[in-house]
Design a protein around this motif. Structure first.
Motif, mmCIF file in Angstrom:
data_model
loop_
_atom_site.group_PDB
_atom_site.id
_atom_site.type_symbol
_atom_site.label_atom_id
_atom_site.label_comp_id
_atom_site.label_asym_id
_atom_site.label_seq_id
_atom_site.Cartn_x
_atom_site.Cartn_y
_atom_site.Cartn_z
ATOM 1 N N PRO A 54 0.802 -1.239 0.000
ATOM 2 C CA PRO A 54 0.000 0.000 0.000
ATOM 3 C C PRO A 54 0.829 1.281 0.000
ATOM 4 C CG PRO A 54 -0.957 -1.599 1.507
ATOM 5 C CD PRO A 54 0.359 -2.176 1.053
ATOM 6 N N VAL A 55 1.885 1.365 0.812
ATOM 7 C CA VAL A 55 2.692 2.590 0.840
ATOM 8 C C VAL A 55 3.420 2.762 -0.491
ATOM 9 C CG1 VAL A 55 4.614 3.799 1.958
ATOM 10 C CG2 VAL A 55 2.932 2.595 3.357
ATOM 11 N N ARG A 56 3.963 1.690 -1.021
ATOM 12 C CA ARG A 56 4.655 1.760 -2.313
ATOM 13 C C ARG A 56 3.707 2.218 -3.425
ATOM 14 N NH1 ARG A 56 9.678 -0.563 -3.079
ATOM 15 N NH2 ARG A 56 10.579 -1.404 -1.176
ATOM 16 N N ARG A 57 2.458 1.798 -3.378
ATOM 17 C CA ARG A 57 1.487 2.223 -4.405
ATOM 18 C C ARG A 57 1.278 3.728 -4.378
ATOM 19 N NH1 ARG A 57 -1.308 -2.486 -2.452
ATOM 20 N NH2 ARG A 57 -0.880 -4.179 -3.894
ATOM 21 N N VAL A 58 1.144 4.292 -3.185
ATOM 22 C CA VAL A 58 0.933 5.733 -3.060
ATOM 23 C C VAL A 58 2.216 6.476 -3.460
ATOM 24 C CG1 VAL A 58 0.248 7.612 -1.526
ATOM 25 C CG2 VAL A 58 -0.837 5.388 -1.298
ATOM 26 N N CYS A 59 3.358 5.964 -3.040
ATOM 27 C CA CYS A 59 4.632 6.572 -3.444
ATOM 28 C C CYS A 59 4.769 6.571 -4.970
ATOM 29 C CB CYS A 59 5.814 5.808 -2.844
ATOM 30 S SG CYS A 59 6.082 6.065 -1.088
ATOM 31 N N TYR A 60 4.360 5.486 -5.585
ATOM 32 C CA TYR A 60 4.506 5.349 -7.035
ATOM 33 C C TYR A 60 3.659 6.391 -7.780
ATOM 34 C CZ TYR A 60 5.170 3.074 -11.533
ATOM 35 O OH TYR A 60 5.510 2.802 -12.839
ATOM 36 N N ILE A 61 2.474 6.693 -7.253
ATOM 37 C CA ILE A 61 1.640 7.725 -7.874
ATOM 38 C C ILE A 61 2.363 9.068 -7.835
ATOM 39 C CG2 ILE A 61 -0.546 8.987 -7.757
ATOM 40 C CD1 ILE A 61 -1.740 6.385 -6.494
ATOM 41 N N ALA A 62 2.939 9.408 -6.685
ATOM 42 C CA ALA A 62 3.705 10.661 -6.574
ATOM 43 C C ALA A 62 4.904 10.626 -7.517
ATOM 44 C CB ALA A 62 4.157 10.882 -5.134
ATOM 45 N N GLN A 63 5.538 9.497 -7.625
ATOM 46 C CA GLN A 63 6.685 9.346 -8.514
ATOM 47 C C GLN A 63 6.286 9.580 -9.970
ATOM 48 O OE1 GLN A 63 9.364 5.937 -7.882
ATOM 49 N NE2 GLN A 63 9.046 5.474 -10.040
ATOM 50 N N LEU A 64 5.125 9.090 -10.373
ATOM 51 C CA LEU A 64 4.660 9.295 -11.745
ATOM 52 C C LEU A 64 4.471 10.771 -12.054
ATOM 53 C CD1 LEU A 64 2.111 6.365 -12.171
ATOM 54 C CD2 LEU A 64 4.384 6.582 -13.221
ATOM 55 N N VAL A 65 4.019 11.528 -11.065
ATOM 56 C CA VAL A 65 3.889 12.985 -11.254
ATOM 57 C C VAL A 65 5.276 13.595 -11.443
ATOM 58 C CG1 VAL A 65 3.174 15.158 -10.195
ATOM 59 C CG2 VAL A 65 1.714 13.130 -9.978
ATOM 60 N N LEU A 66 6.226 13.188 -10.602
ATOM 61 C CA LEU A 66 7.577 13.745 -10.660
ATOM 62 C C LEU A 66 8.313 13.385 -11.951
ATOM 63 C CD1 LEU A 66 8.644 13.169 -6.978
ATOM 64 C CD2 LEU A 66 8.072 15.343 -8.074
ATOM 65 N N ALA A 75 -3.613 13.216 -10.616
ATOM 66 C CA ALA A 75 -3.094 12.326 -9.577
ATOM 67 C C ALA A 75 -3.467 12.783 -8.173
ATOM 68 C CB ALA A 75 -1.579 12.227 -9.697
ATOM 69 N N GLN A 76 -3.827 14.047 -8.017
ATOM 70 C CA GLN A 76 -4.075 14.589 -6.678
ATOM 71 C C GLN A 76 -5.132 13.783 -5.914
ATOM 72 O OE1 GLN A 76 -5.810 18.566 -6.239
ATOM 73 N NE2 GLN A 76 -4.398 18.913 -4.544
ATOM 74 N N MET A 77 -6.248 13.479 -6.546
ATOM 75 C CA MET A 77 -7.312 12.746 -5.853
ATOM 76 C C MET A 77 -6.857 11.325 -5.504
ATOM 77 S SD MET A 77 -10.028 13.073 -4.326
ATOM 78 C CE MET A 77 -10.980 14.447 -4.848
ATOM 79 N N GLN A 78 -6.111 10.685 -6.397
ATOM 80 C CA GLN A 78 -5.593 9.343 -6.100
ATOM 81 C C GLN A 78 -4.640 9.388 -4.918
ATOM 82 O OE1 GLN A 78 -3.798 8.190 -9.835
ATOM 83 N NE2 GLN A 78 -5.473 6.769 -10.245
ATOM 84 N N LEU A 79 -3.779 10.380 -4.896
ATOM 85 C CA LEU A 79 -2.838 10.517 -3.781
ATOM 86 C C LEU A 79 -3.574 10.760 -2.471
ATOM 87 C CD1 LEU A 79 -0.070 12.643 -5.499
ATOM 88 C CD2 LEU A 79 0.253 10.396 -4.437
ATOM 89 N N LEU A 80 -4.523 11.673 -2.474
ATOM 90 C CA LEU A 80 -5.256 11.971 -1.237
ATOM 91 C C LEU A 80 -6.065 10.768 -0.762
ATOM 92 C CD1 LEU A 80 -6.404 15.621 -2.019
ATOM 93 C CD2 LEU A 80 -4.559 14.877 -0.479
ATOM 94 N N ARG A 81 -6.660 10.046 -1.689
ATOM 95 C CA ARG A 81 -7.409 8.837 -1.332
ATOM 96 C C ARG A 81 -6.463 7.782 -0.764
ATOM 97 N NH1 ARG A 81 -9.661 7.721 -6.112
ATOM 98 N NH2 ARG A 81 -11.207 9.334 -5.767
ATOM 99 N N GLY A 82 -5.301 7.613 -1.381
ATOM 100 C CA GLY A 82 -4.321 6.648 -0.894
ATOM 101 C C GLY A 82 -3.798 7.008 0.484
ATOM 102 N N ILE A 83 -3.520 8.292 0.699
ATOM 103 C CA ILE A 83 -3.054 8.744 2.012
ATOM 104 C C ILE A 83 -4.130 8.501 3.064
ATOM 105 C CG2 ILE A 83 -2.411 10.788 3.354
ATOM 106 C CD1 ILE A 83 -1.013 11.806 0.739
#
Length: 135
Positions: A54-66, A75-83
């Motif tokens: 689960p943590v890696r999945r959320v990190c990966y979404i942020a990584q895709l933005v970067l 990606a913002q909504m996916q990140l907030l939902r994951g957090i």
């Protein structure tokens, strides 16, 4: 914000706005002055096949933005939902602090800082998963 400061080891690579930059023979510091620049340390990059927690999945979404592979707005909504989902499981004080920071950084479009806060949860997640596997 005065800019992001990257401290690079010799030969370390970093992705900045789609360009791979390699440091020289000595340690150096780069000050990134452009707000919302897409920056990813390649040593911190999570490979797609390693996105298995689960943590890696959320990190990966942020990584895709970067890396420029995902739009920050999309990606913002996916990140907030994951957090939010992580906050349901990681209820200790230290994890809550990092999740709160990650949320604030996502809302402020500071995805590098969000990724940094989220990555700090990886060791805790690893310990929890190891403990769960020993039952």
């Amino acid at each position: 914000m005065t800019g992001l400061v990257l401290k690079l080891a010799p030969k370390e690579r970093v992705l900045i706005n789609g360009a791979v930059i390699e440091n020289g023979e000595r340690r150096s510091r780069l000050a990134i002055m452009t707000p919302n620049a897409h920056i990813l340390r390649l040593r911190d990059a999570i490979h797609p096949e390693a996105v298995n927690t689960p943590v890696r999945r959320v990190c990966y979404i942020a990584q895709l933005v970067l890396s420029g592979d995902a739009d920050s707005h999309d990606a913002q909504m996916q990140l907030l939902r994951g957090i939010e989902q992580l906050s349901q499981v990681l209820t200790d004080h230290d994890s809550r602090v990092q999740l709160t920071l990650a949320t604030a950084f996502v809302l402020d479009n500071q995805h590098y800082q969000a990724l940094k806060a989220l990555r700090s949860l990886l060791p805790r997640e690893e310990r929890l998963m190891a403990a769960a596997g020993h039952r």
